[in-house]
Design an enzyme around this catalytic site. Sequence first.
Site, PDB file in Angstrom:
ATOM      1  N   THR A  43      40.920  42.002  37.887  1.00  0.00           N
ATOM      2  CA  THR A  43      40.781  43.042  36.868  1.00  0.00           C
ATOM      3  C   THR A  43      41.071  44.424  37.415  1.00  0.00           C
ATOM      4  OG1 THR A  43      39.172  41.726  35.685  1.00  0.00           O
ATOM      5  CG2 THR A  43      39.097  44.074  35.280  1.00  0.00           C
ATOM      6  N   THR A  87      36.577  39.957  40.803  1.00  0.00           N
ATOM      7  CA  THR A  87      35.151  39.916  41.130  1.00  0.00           C
ATOM      8  C   THR A  87      34.578  38.494  41.202  1.00  0.00           C
ATOM      9  OG1 THR A  87      34.611  40.191  38.795  1.00  0.00           O
ATOM     10  CG2 THR A  87      34.650  42.182  40.153  1.00  0.00           C
ATOM     11  N   ASP A  88      35.222  37.552  40.508  1.00  0.00           N
ATOM     12  CA  ASP A  88      34.608  36.224  40.393  1.00  0.00           C
ATOM     13  C   ASP A  88      34.331  35.573  41.746  1.00  0.00           C
ATOM     14  OD1 ASP A  88      34.767  36.608  37.718  1.00  0.00           O
ATOM     15  OD2 ASP A  88      36.144  34.951  37.289  1.00  0.00           O
ATOM     16  N   LYS A  97      27.732  37.938  42.861  1.00  0.00           N
ATOM     17  CA  LYS A  97      27.953  38.436  41.493  1.00  0.00           C
ATOM     18  C   LYS A  97      26.880  37.795  40.628  1.00  0.00           C
ATOM     19  CE  LYS A  97      31.354  38.666  37.772  1.00  0.00           C
ATOM     20  NZ  LYS A  97      32.774  38.588  37.377  1.00  0.00           N
TER      21      LYS A  97
END
Length: 436
Positions: A105, A181-182, A260
């Site tokens: 992203t 980020t995952d 996360k």
Amino acid sequence: MGDLSGYKGAALRLLEGAGAAVGDVLEVRTAWGAVTGTLVPRYLYGDGEHVVLKLKSGYNVGLSLEDISEVRVSAKGEKPSFSPPPPPESPEGLPRVLVIGTGGTIASRIDYRTGAVRPAVTSDELRSLVPELSQVARVDPEIMFDIMSENIAPSHWTKLARRVARAVGEEVDGVVITHGTDTLGYTAAALSFALAGVPIPVVLVGAQRSPDRPSSDAPLNLIAAVSVAATANFSGVYVAMHLNESDDRIAIHRGTRVRKNHTSRRDAFESVDVPLAAVWGRGGLEHVAEGLPPRGREFEPSVRFDEGAALLKFYPSMPGALVRAARRSGAKVIIMEGTGLGHVSEEVAKELKSFIRSGGMACMTSQCIRGRTDLSVYDTGRDLIHMGVLQLGDMLPETALAKAMWVLGTGARGEKARKLMAEDLAGETTARTFPG
Ligand code: ASP
């Protein structure tokens, strides 16, 4: 024919038949009602069975062809185009930071008028989009991959580690890695092992919202990451993400202890059971934990990973066959996420026993996230200890997986591998969990 980027098969035929193009506003009748939105392009991996619309809310919705009865173009749009302003010059004498792009992203852009998604921000765009970067450091951007982090694999970790190791030789002051980020936590952990002892700061950074959205966390995360990489007096592998929902402070997490913990909030990342390494504010570093390694250490990277490790989450009624399947798929190490202090059912324990007997290494972590495993409290836990299950204390399951792949990558096997798994090599486990 208008642009229908990424569409294929039946979805392409349907859209062509309706005279639609990317950027058009479509009204789509489905089995469950009408949906209006802007047609967005599909990604490289998109199938031919879905049409993707951007709704007014800003969210994308994928509509299955099975549900669609009619597609109508209600307004024509324009094909998106973007030309970034020229990047500003950096003043002389600033520290040098290599910014490696991997995708995600943080490197994507949505054109709100047309709804199109641009998958990558190129080198110069990065500096022109976040002009503040040029005031913080001389930034050398380099795109290594352009993928969502779900697709990052150990082979990418190796390439990243090699590039960082080379950068150390090129005398950069720090490295920033932009990443989806995952799986940011996995990559941060993997690099912490591969680059243990790295003499400069290596800061991984992502964004929960793409850079062109008003609520994006990308610019500040990136500025903080570059600023820390350029000026921090500590070294090692870290993750920089929003500290809270406001747009003024960035948490600097240790690479092996970060997770996360929220799907969408800007402050989704948390350090688990350890204090933050540092906090960055708009004026620079505001707080730095004691005991972080200084710059300028000697290091010898060990960049290889072996994918022969599996991470299995125990659940009530989990079939032992899943353990066998992991073994058949080539796992030499199984990291279990057990319940509570580190428990699994008798059936799964039996399979772990035979896995260990056949030469495999079984390790126990907890799905509780906080706290540490303790197999000595209950009988069921003691049985696991007796059969040779190695408990990993407060090591995060994802970190344990990355570590196992790294341990195997070093060529270590048997007792040597077990010892490496149990030892603290990069801050991944503490003798006792930090208070608070
Ligand atoms: N799925 C995306 C990724 O991890 C989400 C993000 O970038 O934050 O690449």
